[in-house]
Design a protein around this motif. Structure first.
Motif, PDB file in Angstrom:
ATOM      1  N   GLU A 105     -10.473 -15.044  -5.853  1.00  0.00           N
ATOM      2  CA  GLU A 105     -10.386 -13.548  -5.722  1.00  0.00           C
ATOM      3  C   GLU A 105      -8.985 -13.353  -5.228  1.00  0.00           C
ATOM      4  OE1 GLU A 105     -12.219 -11.155  -7.001  1.00  0.00           O
ATOM      5  OE2 GLU A 105     -13.626 -12.467  -7.688  1.00  0.00           O
ATOM      6  N   VAL A 106      -8.057 -13.147  -6.022  1.00  0.00           N
ATOM      7  CA  VAL A 106      -6.494 -12.567  -5.758  1.00  0.00           C
ATOM      8  C   VAL A 106      -6.395 -11.251  -4.904  1.00  0.00           C
ATOM      9  CG1 VAL A 106      -4.256 -11.875  -6.532  1.00  0.00           C
ATOM     10  CG2 VAL A 106      -5.691 -13.838  -7.660  1.00  0.00           C
ATOM     11  N   HIS A 107      -7.514 -10.409  -5.056  1.00  0.00           N
ATOM     12  CA  HIS A 107      -7.386  -9.075  -4.641  1.00  0.00           C
ATOM     13  C   HIS A 107      -6.162  -8.375  -4.611  1.00  0.00           C
ATOM     14  CE1 HIS A 107     -11.503 -10.005  -2.937  1.00  0.00           C
ATOM     15  NE2 HIS A 107     -11.130 -10.960  -2.335  1.00  0.00           N
ATOM     16  N   ALA A 108      -5.381  -8.428  -5.663  1.00  0.00           N
ATOM     17  CA  ALA A 108      -4.051  -7.802  -5.839  1.00  0.00           C
ATOM     18  C   ALA A 108      -4.097  -6.250  -5.391  1.00  0.00           C
ATOM     19  CB  ALA A 108      -3.777  -8.217  -7.392  1.00  0.00           C
ATOM     20  N   PRO A 109      -2.996  -6.075  -4.563  1.00  0.00           N
ATOM     21  CA  PRO A 109      -2.720  -4.777  -4.375  1.00  0.00           C
ATOM     22  C   PRO A 109      -2.601  -3.557  -5.510  1.00  0.00           C
ATOM     23  CG  PRO A 109      -0.835  -5.901  -4.016  1.00  0.00           C
ATOM     24  CD  PRO A 109      -1.707  -6.850  -4.645  1.00  0.00           C
ATOM     25  N   ASP A 110      -3.071  -2.372  -5.275  1.00  0.00           N
ATOM     26  CA  ASP A 110      -2.520  -1.458  -5.978  1.00  0.00           C
ATOM     27  C   ASP A 110      -1.303  -0.937  -6.044  1.00  0.00           C
ATOM     28  OD1 ASP A 110      -2.504   0.969  -7.691  1.00  0.00           O
ATOM     29  OD2 ASP A 110      -4.311   2.069  -6.918  1.00  0.00           O
ATOM     30  N   LEU A 111      -0.468  -1.112  -7.183  1.00  0.00           N
ATOM     31  CA  LEU A 111       0.825  -0.964  -7.137  1.00  0.00           C
ATOM     32  C   LEU A 111       1.439   0.348  -7.210  1.00  0.00           C
ATOM     33  CD1 LEU A 111       2.341  -4.434  -8.542  1.00  0.00           C
ATOM     34  CD2 LEU A 111       1.773  -3.936  -6.156  1.00  0.00           C
ATOM     35  N   THR A 112       0.301   1.155  -7.729  1.00  0.00           N
ATOM     36  CA  THR A 112       0.585   2.601  -8.028  1.00  0.00           C
ATOM     37  C   THR A 112       0.370   3.546  -6.855  1.00  0.00           C
ATOM     38  OG1 THR A 112      -1.666   3.221  -8.532  1.00  0.00           O
ATOM     39  CG2 THR A 112      -0.314   2.321 -10.132  1.00  0.00           C
ATOM     40  N   ASP A 113       0.004   3.180  -5.650  1.00  0.00           N
ATOM     41  CA  ASP A 113       0.001   4.074  -4.547  1.00  0.00           C
ATOM     42  C   ASP A 113       0.961   4.082  -3.626  1.00  0.00           C
ATOM     43  OD1 ASP A 113      -0.646   1.705  -3.488  1.00  0.00           O
ATOM     44  OD2 ASP A 113      -2.648   2.093  -2.508  1.00  0.00           O
ATOM     45  N   HIS A 114       2.154   3.197  -3.907  1.00  0.00           N
ATOM     46  CA  HIS A 114       3.186   3.379  -3.135  1.00  0.00           C
ATOM     47  C   HIS A 114       4.426   3.719  -4.073  1.00  0.00           C
ATOM     48  CE1 HIS A 114       0.826   1.514  -0.098  1.00  0.00           C
ATOM     49  NE2 HIS A 114       1.887   1.610   0.783  1.00  0.00           N
ATOM     50  N   PRO A 115       5.694   3.892  -3.600  1.00  0.00           N
ATOM     51  CA  PRO A 115       6.897   3.947  -4.526  1.00  0.00           C
ATOM     52  C   PRO A 115       7.042   2.818  -5.371  1.00  0.00           C
ATOM     53  CG  PRO A 115       7.533   4.796  -2.281  1.00  0.00           C
ATOM     54  CD  PRO A 115       6.164   3.930  -2.020  1.00  0.00           C
ATOM     55  N   ARG A 116       7.402   3.192  -6.631  1.00  0.00           N
ATOM     56  CA  ARG A 116       7.554   2.146  -7.675  1.00  0.00           C
ATOM     57  C   ARG A 116       8.545   1.014  -7.243  1.00  0.00           C
ATOM     58  NH1 ARG A 116       9.677   2.989 -13.774  1.00  0.00           N
ATOM     59  NH2 ARG A 116       8.455   1.237 -14.821  1.00  0.00           N
ATOM     60  N   GLU A 117       9.588   1.348  -6.585  1.00  0.00           N
ATOM     61  CA  GLU A 117      10.596   0.546  -6.292  1.00  0.00           C
ATOM     62  C   GLU A 117      10.206  -0.643  -5.166  1.00  0.00           C
ATOM     63  OE1 GLU A 117      11.442   4.364  -4.014  1.00  0.00           O
ATOM     64  OE2 GLU A 117      11.075   3.847  -5.949  1.00  0.00           O
ATOM     65  N   GLU A 118       9.005  -0.299  -4.479  1.00  0.00           N
ATOM     66  CA  GLU A 118       8.425  -1.263  -3.501  1.00  0.00           C
ATOM     67  C   GLU A 118       7.645  -2.309  -3.976  1.00  0.00           C
ATOM     68  OE1 GLU A 118       6.794   1.094  -0.413  1.00  0.00           O
ATOM     69  OE2 GLU A 118       8.880   2.058   0.081  1.00  0.00           O
ATOM     70  N   ALA A 119       6.943  -2.036  -5.188  1.00  0.00           N
ATOM     71  CA  ALA A 119       6.203  -2.840  -5.971  1.00  0.00           C
ATOM     72  C   ALA A 119       6.272  -4.420  -5.637  1.00  0.00           C
ATOM     73  CB  ALA A 119       5.847  -2.322  -7.523  1.00  0.00           C
ATOM     74  N   ALA A 120       7.451  -4.794  -5.943  1.00  0.00           N
ATOM     75  CA  ALA A 120       7.618  -6.290  -6.094  1.00  0.00           C
ATOM     76  C   ALA A 120       7.502  -6.898  -4.700  1.00  0.00           C
ATOM     77  CB  ALA A 120       8.785  -6.704  -6.619  1.00  0.00           C
ATOM     78  N   ALA A 121       8.121  -6.234  -3.703  1.00  0.00           N
ATOM     79  CA  ALA A 121       7.792  -6.887  -2.241  1.00  0.00           C
ATOM     80  C   ALA A 121       6.527  -6.617  -1.658  1.00  0.00           C
ATOM     81  CB  ALA A 121       8.717  -5.831  -1.272  1.00  0.00           C
ATOM     82  N   ARG A 122       5.641  -5.512  -2.046  1.00  0.00           N
ATOM     83  CA  ARG A 122       4.434  -5.501  -1.890  1.00  0.00           C
ATOM     84  C   ARG A 122       3.668  -6.661  -2.292  1.00  0.00           C
ATOM     85  NH1 ARG A 122       0.986  -1.307  -3.169  1.00  0.00           N
ATOM     86  NH2 ARG A 122       0.126  -1.717  -1.303  1.00  0.00           N
ATOM     87  N   LEU A 123       4.012  -7.199  -3.598  1.00  0.00           N
ATOM     88  CA  LEU A 123       3.283  -8.235  -4.409  1.00  0.00           C
ATOM     89  C   LEU A 123       3.601  -9.665  -3.790  1.00  0.00           C
ATOM     90  CD1 LEU A 123       1.332  -8.423  -6.652  1.00  0.00           C
ATOM     91  CD2 LEU A 123       3.401  -8.760  -8.111  1.00  0.00           C
ATOM     92  N   VAL A 124       4.842  -9.669  -3.615  1.00  0.00           N
ATOM     93  CA  VAL A 124       5.472 -10.938  -2.872  1.00  0.00           C
ATOM     94  C   VAL A 124       4.363 -11.108  -1.557  1.00  0.00           C
ATOM     95  CG1 VAL A 124       7.243 -12.167  -2.134  1.00  0.00           C
ATOM     96  CG2 VAL A 124       7.245 -11.233  -4.269  1.00  0.00           C
ATOM     97  N   ARG A 125       4.560 -10.088  -0.701  1.00  0.00           N
ATOM     98  CA  ARG A 125       4.016 -10.248   0.627  1.00  0.00           C
ATOM     99  C   ARG A 125       2.681 -10.367   0.542  1.00  0.00           C
ATOM    100  NH1 ARG A 125       6.659  -9.237   5.395  1.00  0.00           N
ATOM    101  NH2 ARG A 125       8.321  -8.145   4.074  1.00  0.00           N
ATOM    102  N   HIS A 126       1.906  -9.904  -0.349  1.00  0.00           N
ATOM    103  CA  HIS A 126       0.468  -9.836  -0.547  1.00  0.00           C
ATOM    104  C   HIS A 126       0.113 -11.315  -0.817  1.00  0.00           C
ATOM    105  CE1 HIS A 126      -3.759  -9.208  -1.817  1.00  0.00           C
ATOM    106  NE2 HIS A 126      -3.455  -9.917  -2.797  1.00  0.00           N
ATOM    107  N   PHE A 127       0.715 -12.150  -1.729  1.00  0.00           N
ATOM    108  CA  PHE A 127       0.513 -13.328  -2.171  1.00  0.00           C
ATOM    109  C   PHE A 127       0.867 -14.526  -1.105  1.00  0.00           C
ATOM    110  CE2 PHE A 127       0.001 -11.936  -6.577  1.00  0.00           C
ATOM    111  CZ  PHE A 127      -0.849 -12.643  -6.862  1.00  0.00           C
TER     112      PHE A 127
END
Length: 227
Positions: A105-127
């Motif tokens: 279960e990856v539990h990937a974060p919802d990338l639409t609830d923060h500024p778009r330019e922060e999406a990658a940083a949130r994804l990397v930190r989550h993983f």
């Protein structure tokens, strides 16, 4: 040793022997595992959970080392320190065991609830956090690079759990599979170097440093109009 589940007629004696050998008194409600007193009843699910955990850990290691076809129930049971019939009891056969061992279960974060330019940083930190709190990810990485069954499972995880998340933020939703593959090349590449191969510079990077290096490239994969 067959990897298929035993017939119903032959299960009870085998389970009783397995329980005696392993010290596992059985699942709650299993007559063979009943014991007087609340303490014994409370111990049953704990022991059952410990046995299952030992089996799954041994299975992931064995599938990674031998591949799906060569791994056997007998070898996995030996690694787990239990009788093979206990593996059959809990998971039925090798296919059922592999399915359980490769559940992610990856539990990937919802990338639409923060500024778009922060999406990658949130994804990397989550993983990074997921890799370091759940050893299943590392085990399945090893399985995925050694046999087709594991690789297929990893592909399924990305198709089912990652692509929909990326499709919500990329400018061309139909390109989500391609962009997911590009994102995977960065995240899985770092995971391979950091958690499987233990390449010293990759292991030595802090979370903030990993995010700083990977996020700009992944952000481009996520949101750039064209290469």
């Amino acid at each position: 040793m067959s990897d298929h589940a035993p017939s119903a007629a032959g299960t009870a004696p085998e389970d009783a022997l397995a329980a005696a050998l392993s010290g596992d008194p059985g699942d709650p409600g299993d007559p063979a595992g009943q014991a007087p007193g609340d303490a014994a009843a409370a111990a049953r699910p704990r022991r059952s959970a410990a046995t299952r955990a030992a089996i799954l850990t041994a299975a992931r290691d064995r599938f990674a080392a031998d591949g799906y076809e060569r791994a056997t129930i007998r070898a996995i049971a030996r690694d787990a320190g239990i009788d093979p019939s206990m593996v059959m009891r809990y998971y039925g056969n090798k296919a059922g065991l592999f399915a359980a061992a490769s559940e992610i279960e990856v539990h990937a974060p919802d990338l639409t609830d923060h500024p778009r330019e922060e999406a990658a940083a949130r994804l990397v930190r989550h993983f990074l956090e997921r890799w370091e709190c759940d050893e299943t990810f590392t085990a399945m990485m090893r399985v995925g690079v050694t046999n087709e069954a594991g690789a297929e499972r990893m592909r399924g995880v990305f198709a089912e759990q990652i692509e929909p998340v990326l499709a919500a933020v990329c400018p061309v939703p139909e390109e989500a599979p391609t962009r997911a593959a590009l994102v995977a090349s960065q995240i899985l590449g770092m995971a391979l170097c950091r958690y499987v191969l233990h390449v010293p510079p990759a292991v030595g990077l802090s979370h903030d440093e990993v995010v700083a290096w990977l996020a700009p490239t992944i952000q481009r994969y996520l949101t750039a109009e064209r290469p």
